[in-house]
Scaffold this motif. Structure first.
Motif, mmCIF file in Angstrom:
data_model
loop_
_atom_site.group_PDB
_atom_site.id
_atom_site.type_symbol
_atom_site.label_atom_id
_atom_site.label_comp_id
_atom_site.label_asym_id
_atom_site.label_seq_id
_atom_site.Cartn_x
_atom_site.Cartn_y
_atom_site.Cartn_z
ATOM 1 N N THR A 1 0.855 -1.323 -0.035
ATOM 2 C CA THR A 1 0.091 0.028 -0.009
ATOM 3 C C THR A 1 0.791 1.272 0.127
ATOM 4 O O THR A 1 1.604 1.417 0.945
ATOM 5 N N SER B 1 -2.819 5.353 2.461
ATOM 6 C CA SER B 1 -4.175 5.149 2.841
ATOM 7 C C SER B 1 -4.669 6.525 3.426
ATOM 8 O O SER B 1 -3.728 7.089 4.192
ATOM 9 N N TYR C 1 -6.128 14.216 -2.597
ATOM 10 C CA TYR C 1 -5.997 12.969 -3.161
ATOM 11 C C TYR C 1 -6.916 12.982 -4.523
ATOM 12 O O TYR C 1 -7.762 13.471 -4.657
ATOM 13 N N LEU D 1 -12.169 9.460 -6.549
ATOM 14 C CA LEU D 1 -12.502 8.112 -7.094
ATOM 15 C C LEU D 1 -13.877 8.343 -7.611
ATOM 16 O O LEU D 1 -14.789 8.539 -6.867
ATOM 17 N N TYR E 1 -7.475 0.349 -11.515
ATOM 18 C CA TYR E 1 -8.267 1.878 -11.583
ATOM 19 C C TYR E 1 -7.097 2.740 -12.049
ATOM 20 O O TYR E 1 -6.236 2.615 -11.590
ATOM 21 N N CYS F 1 -1.971 9.659 -9.799
ATOM 22 C CA CYS F 1 -1.594 9.280 -8.240
ATOM 23 C C CYS F 1 -1.098 10.577 -7.523
ATOM 24 O O CYS F 1 -1.153 11.641 -8.048
ATOM 25 N N ALA G 1 -3.974 1.434 -10.272
ATOM 26 C CA ALA G 1 -3.753 1.187 -8.964
ATOM 27 C C ALA G 1 -4.880 0.011 -8.529
ATOM 28 O O ALA G 1 -6.006 0.244 -9.120
ATOM 29 N N ILE H 1 -7.629 -0.397 -5.503
ATOM 30 C CA ILE H 1 -8.001 0.385 -4.289
ATOM 31 C C ILE H 1 -9.003 -0.261 -3.583
ATOM 32 O O ILE H 1 -9.918 -0.898 -3.931
ATOM 33 N N ILE I 1 -9.667 4.186 3.147
ATOM 34 C CA ILE I 1 -9.276 4.031 1.689
ATOM 35 C C ILE I 1 -7.801 3.673 1.554
ATOM 36 O O ILE I 1 -6.810 4.185 2.001
ATOM 37 N N VAL J 1 -4.738 2.442 -1.106
ATOM 38 C CA VAL J 1 -4.413 2.754 -2.437
ATOM 39 C C VAL J 1 -3.067 2.116 -2.844
ATOM 40 O O VAL J 1 -2.020 2.379 -2.248
#
Length: 341
Positions: free
Chosen positions: A2, A5, A37, A40, A63, A67, A75, A77, A94, A96
């Motif tokens: 990861t 997050s 960020y 999404l 996805y 970034c 990524a 997610i 979340i 990523v």
């Protein structure tokens, strides 16, 4: 792995975040997550809002997004709703995981690989020294007792010489960079002959036919210890690839690379060959868990030594088996390469 997050409340405002790099710790809280960020999307709505509204985890595999480092990437997610009590969804976490495309992440992984190599190398250098001293003492004793045997004396001399070189290398390594050049003018074929003397018995033990073909080479300027180490790394890889025997050929030649003259060392084996699906990273940082034996740093170190000498490392695979590794070194006029370049 990861990369970063974060957690949001039911209004999509940031309440916590974690990630690689100090920048994450400086981001403010209490603002909508999409101000810092990538926002999404899912079914034409905000994916985080959707997961919170339905109270169910949402996975976005492969996805496509920009970034955190503002680069296009792919990524995986995971959006996991967070609950207060048994029923009320109060937000989401979340995570990523960047799969590909982010050059900054690649640089971070490369930097970590260098750190790992440094730690392992220093530990190894210290660990080798004590048994090396014991071997040195044993060789001195055996030479005194059995020195009249010509064959034994020859190989004992080789062992003694290599111990001396290794001891000097460890001393140099612990006080400076292993790539700080100690250049000298040498005949590269003489270096190959020393490598051949070291490898001949090992090849016989592996039931590998070993032959050397010396070409016409000029005297060139290089760090003989590190170049010898680089060649031995490749030779040992070749021997390791021929578990059921085969042929190993070490050859040298002079070539033209454009307008420049180069000295070429080729190490060719008849093993199973390379995996063409993994050739992109040959000579680069070894991927975690990709090696059945060892950590895979030998070829990386070889590549760094050759690069430091302004040369090239080329790997040529045969679909029907066998691999040829070419070490291409420039013929540099005396005095042009100086220490530390």
């Amino acid at each position: 792995m990861t990369l970063y997050s974060f957690r949001v409340d039911d209004k999509l405002n940031l309440i916590a975040h974690e990630g690689d790099g100090a920048a994450f710790s400086e981001l403010p809280l209490g603002v909508p997550y999409y101000e810092y960020y990538p926002r999404l999307g899912y079914k034409s709505v905000d994916a985080v809002a959707y997961a919170i509204e339905h109270g169910e985890p949402l996975s976005l595999a492969g996805y496509r997004l920009f970034c955190f480092h503002r680069e296009k990437c792919t990524a995986d997610i995971e959006i996991i709703p967070q609950f207060a009590g048994e029923c009320r969804c109060c937000g989401a976490m979340i995570a990523v995981d960047i799969r590909s495309g982010c050059s900054v992440l690649g640089e971070m992984e490369n930097a970590q690989a260098l750190v790992d190599i440094g730690k392992i190398s220093v530990t190894l250098a210290h660990g080798v020294r004590n048994p090396l001293n014991a071997i040195k003492g044993a060789v001195v004793y055996l030479k005194d007792k059995y020195g009249t045997d010509a064959t034994f004396g020859e190989f004992a001399g080789i062992i003694d010489d290599e111990i001396h070189k290794l001891d000097n290398f460890i001393t140099m390594f612990l006080s400076t960079s292993y790539l700080d050049a100690r250049c000298e003018e040498i005949q590269l074929n003489d270096l190959l002959e020393r490598v051949a003397n070291l490898v001949t018995l090992q090849a016989q033990a592996c039931q590998v036919l070993f032959k050397v073909e010396y070409g016409d080479l000029p005297v060139i300027r290089l760090d003989s210890f590190n170049i010898g180490h680089a060649i031995l790394n490749v030779v040992n890889n070749a021997l390791g690839a021929m578990e059921s025997g085969g042929m190993l050929t070490l050859r040298s030649r002079r070539e033209q690379d454009g307008e420049a003259e180069v000295a070429v060392v080729e190490i060719a084996d008849t093993g199973p060959g390379i995996d063409y699906r993994g050739t992109k990273n040959i000579g680069g940082f070894p991927a975690a868990g990709c090696r059945k034996l060892g950590r895979g740093y030998g070829l990386f170190i070889t590549g760094e030594i050759i690069r430091h000498h302004r040369g090239k490392l080329e790997i040529i695979g045969n679909p029907h088996g066998g691999t040829t590794v070419r070490i291409v070194l420039p013929v540099i006029p005396p005095g042009e390469m100086t220490q530390g370049e």
